[in-house]
Design an enzyme around this catalytic site. Structure first.
Site, PDB file in Angstrom:
ATOM      1  N   SER B 122       0.755  -1.268   0.000  1.00  0.00           N
ATOM      2  CA  SER B 122       0.019  -0.071   0.092  1.00  0.00           C
ATOM      3  C   SER B 122       1.003   1.253   0.017  1.00  0.00           C
ATOM      4  O   SER B 122       2.068   1.563  -0.865  1.00  0.00           O
ATOM      5  CB  SER B 122      -1.181  -0.028   1.160  1.00  0.00           C
ATOM      6  OG  SER B 122      -1.917   0.901   1.065  1.00  0.00           O
ATOM      7  N   GLU B 217      -2.011  -3.313  -7.709  1.00  0.00           N
ATOM      8  CA  GLU B 217      -3.262  -3.294  -7.085  1.00  0.00           C
ATOM      9  C   GLU B 217      -3.574  -1.866  -6.488  1.00  0.00           C
ATOM     10  O   GLU B 217      -2.887  -0.864  -6.644  1.00  0.00           O
ATOM     11  CB  GLU B 217      -3.052  -4.454  -5.822  1.00  0.00           C
ATOM     12  CG  GLU B 217      -2.020  -4.051  -4.826  1.00  0.00           C
ATOM     13  CD  GLU B 217      -2.760  -3.094  -3.813  1.00  0.00           C
ATOM     14  OE1 GLU B 217      -3.896  -3.482  -3.190  1.00  0.00           O
ATOM     15  OE2 GLU B 217      -1.956  -1.995  -3.342  1.00  0.00           O
ATOM     16  N   HIS B 282      -5.070  -5.480  -1.256  1.00  0.00           N
ATOM     17  CA  HIS B 282      -5.917  -5.052  -0.258  1.00  0.00           C
ATOM     18  C   HIS B 282      -7.153  -5.881  -0.397  1.00  0.00           C
ATOM     19  O   HIS B 282      -7.465  -6.404  -1.346  1.00  0.00           O
ATOM     20  CB  HIS B 282      -6.469  -3.480  -0.417  1.00  0.00           C
ATOM     21  CG  HIS B 282      -5.367  -2.447  -0.059  1.00  0.00           C
ATOM     22  ND1 HIS B 282      -4.330  -2.094  -1.088  1.00  0.00           N
ATOM     23  CD2 HIS B 282      -5.235  -1.871   1.164  1.00  0.00           C
ATOM     24  CE1 HIS B 282      -3.625  -1.335  -0.432  1.00  0.00           C
ATOM     25  NE2 HIS B 282      -3.912  -0.955   1.016  1.00  0.00           N
TER      26      HIS B 282
END
Lengths: 307, 307
Positions: B122, B217, B282
Site C-alpha cells: 500500500s 493493485e 487490499h
C-alpha cells in the site's frame, strides 16, 4: 523532462458573430445543461458549432463522452479549424488525459492555427497545459457551458468580460483572500486543478511552475489526497523556481481550516508569496482566470494584475 | 528522469533470534493492532524494536504518525542500524512520500547498510521503490503487523515463508487469476499500489517499468480515479518497455466487472502478457510478493516463478 512555461499568445477578443466550437473532451454533458449553456453563448451573439462529442454515448465507460479517438478528433477540429475564434469545453469530469493520448500535437502545431480562446477548468486543466506548451496559447480557466457554473451570473459575467472586453478585467481582486506569505511576485500564470496538474507530470503535455505564478484549486479530494498531490508537486521538482502561489477553492475537500493548514504546511516554506482563498474554482461563482499570461501577484492588495 | 529497475539484492533469511525494527512511516498505528502484530512477530522468535514513530501522536495531521522528520529518522535507523535484519512498516495509509522528502538516500547508501527485508504494501510501495532504486534491495510486498491482514493466516503464513523459508515459495500460484493477454515474460518484479506508483513519478524514488514485470493493485479508488492513474502511467512513459503485467485486488474500487474492463482497456494493448486477479493486495489474504527480484510470469500456468 519538465518544460518551464513561456508566456502564451492572447487570442483576439470575441465580438458578436464570432464563430466558436463546443467540444466534450472529458465527461458526457447532460443535454439540458448543454442546451442552457448554448443559449447563453448564442445570447452573446456567438455562432456555436456543437461538435458531435457533446452528444456521444457515454462509452466505453459511463464517465467518458464517447471514444478517446472521437473526442480527440473533435478537439483537433476545434483547435485548428480556421473559422473558430474560441473553443468551449462543455464540461469537465474525467477523460481529458485520455483524449490527449490521441492528440497529435506536432500535426496541430504544423497547421499553424490562429490562437483562439480555450475555455474551461477542472479536467480541462490538462488541455490548457498542452495548449500553452505546444501551441503557445494562453487560455481561460473559467465556467463551462454545460455545468451549473453557467447559471451563476458572476461566473458567466466574468467569462464574458475576459472574452469580449479583456481590458476591463486586467486586474483580478480577491476580497476574501488570505495572505499566507506576504510579497509581490511576477510570472506567467499556470495551473488549475491540482490533481490534474499532478497527473500530467512527466507527460508530453505537462509543464513545470518554474518562473511562474502557480494557481491551484480542487474538488472532492480528501485531505490526505490533496496532501499527496501537493507532496508530488514538491518532490517531483515541479515547484522548483516557482515565483508565487495563488490558491482558490477546495470544494468538498473536508474541513476548510484543515485545508488551510495543509496549504500553509505544503507551500508556506517555499520562500515565495502565497495567497489563499481566491474565488476561483469549484463550488464558487468563479472569476475567469487567464492562464499563460504574465501577471503580478500582490498579497497585500489581494490581487493579480496582468501586465 | 525515469530509472529502469535493476534486480535487487535478496536479504538473508531470518531465523529465531533475528533482530528487526518496526516503524510507522505512514499513518499512526492503533495500539491494540500494533500489540497483536508484535506478538505474532515475537512468536516467530524475532527480537522486535518498536521505534518511537509507532506511538507518535497523530500530528500535524491526523493521518500522519508524527512529524515527517521524526518518521524519516526512524526509517533511517531501521534501514541502516547494522543490528536489524528486517524492517516492518507497521501500517500504510498515507505519509510515506512525506517521509521520503526527509530521507537522505546518498547518506543512507554511503553507510553501506546490509540488505534487509523491507516489509509492507500500500503506502509502503513508495519506500520499496526507493530502497530498490537507491540501495539495490529487494523487498516484500506483504501484510503489515498493525493491520487486520496480520490476522489472516494465509497472509501471515505466506510472509513467514518468504522471510524464513524463501526456497519454499519461489513460485507463486494464482488459482483464480484471469489471463487477459497470454504469454510468458521475464523481468524484475516492480510495482505495488498503483496510485502510489503514479504519485512518485518523476521523483527521486520513482522507477520505470522498463524491462520489468509490473504488479499493480489498489484500494478505495473510484473507477475514473483508477483510469487516471493507469492513464498517467501510460502517458508518462513509465510503461515503456514493460515486459508483463500482473494485477492483484482492486478493493472498494466499484464493480469488479468494470475494473476488469478498465484493466483490459488500459493494459491489453501493450503487446505484453497480462494476468489479472492475483490474490495480492487490499481486501484479500494477500500472498507475500518479492519486489525487485527477477521472475517469469506465465499466464497459462497462472504463476509467477522467481528465477
Amino acid at each position: 523532462m519538465f518544460v518551464a512555461p513561456a508566456a502564451g499568445l492572447k487570442p483576439a477578443p470575441l465580438r458578436a458573430g464570432s464563430r466558436v466550437a463546443m467540444v466534450a473532451a472529458s465527461g458526457p454533458p447532460l443535454a439540458e445543461r448543454l442546451a442552457y449553456g448554448l443559449e447563453v453563448l448564442q445570447d452573446w451573439g456567438l455562432e456555436v458549432d456543437v461538435l458531435s462529442s457533446c452528444s456521444a454515448p457515454a462509452e466505453p465507460f459511463e464517465y467518458l463522452a464517447g471514444t478517446d479517438a472521437a473526442r480527440a478528433e473533435d478537439l483537433t477540429t476545434a483547435l485548428t479549424d480556421p473559422s473558430y475564434e474560441a473553443v468551449f469545453l462543455a464540461k469537465g469530469g474525467y477523460g481529458a488525459q485520455r483524449t490527449l493520448e490521441h492528440l497529435d500535437w506536432a500535426d496541430l502545431a504544423a497547421r499553424q492555427p490562429t490562437p483562439r480562446h480555450v475555455v474551461g477548468f477542472s479536467d480541462v486543466t490538462a488541455i490548457q497545459e498542452g495548449a500553452l506548451r505546444h501551441l503557445g496559447w494562453a487560455s481561460l480557466h473559467a465556467a463551462m457551458p454545460a455545468t451549473t457554473y453557467f447559471s451563476m451570473p458572476r461566473a458567466v459575467g466574468s467569462l464574458w468580460a475576459q472574452l469580449f472586453k479583456p481590458e476591463s478585467v486586467g486586474v483580478l481582486h480577491f476580497a476574501d483572500a488570505v495572505p499566507v506569505v506576504d510579497g509581490v511576485a511576477e510570472g506567467v500564470v499556470v495551473g488549475g486543478c491540482a490533481t490534474l496538474i499532478a497527473s500530467s507530470l512527466a507527460t508530453d503535455t505537462g509543464l513545470s511552475a518554474r518562473g511562474a505564478i502557480l494557481f491551484l484549486e480542487d474538488v472532492d479530494e480528501e485531505l490526505f489526497r490533496l496532501d499527496r498531490v501537493f507532496t508530488h508537486l514538491r518532490r517531483s521538482g515541479y515547484l522548483d523556481g516557482v515565483r508565487g502561489i495563488l490558491t482558490g477553492s477546495f470544494e468538498e475537500c473536508g474541513d476548510p481550516a484543515l485545508v488551510q493548514k495543509l496549504l500553509v504546511d505544503r507551500f508556506g516554506d517555499l520562500g515565495v508569496p502565497v495567497l489563499t482563498g481566491a474565488d476561483i474554482g469549484h463550488g464558487v461563482a468563479l472569476q475567469a482566470l487567464p492562464i499563460g499570461l504574465t501577471a503580478r501577484l500582490d498579497t497585500s492588495q489581494r490581487e493579480l494584475a496582468f501586465v
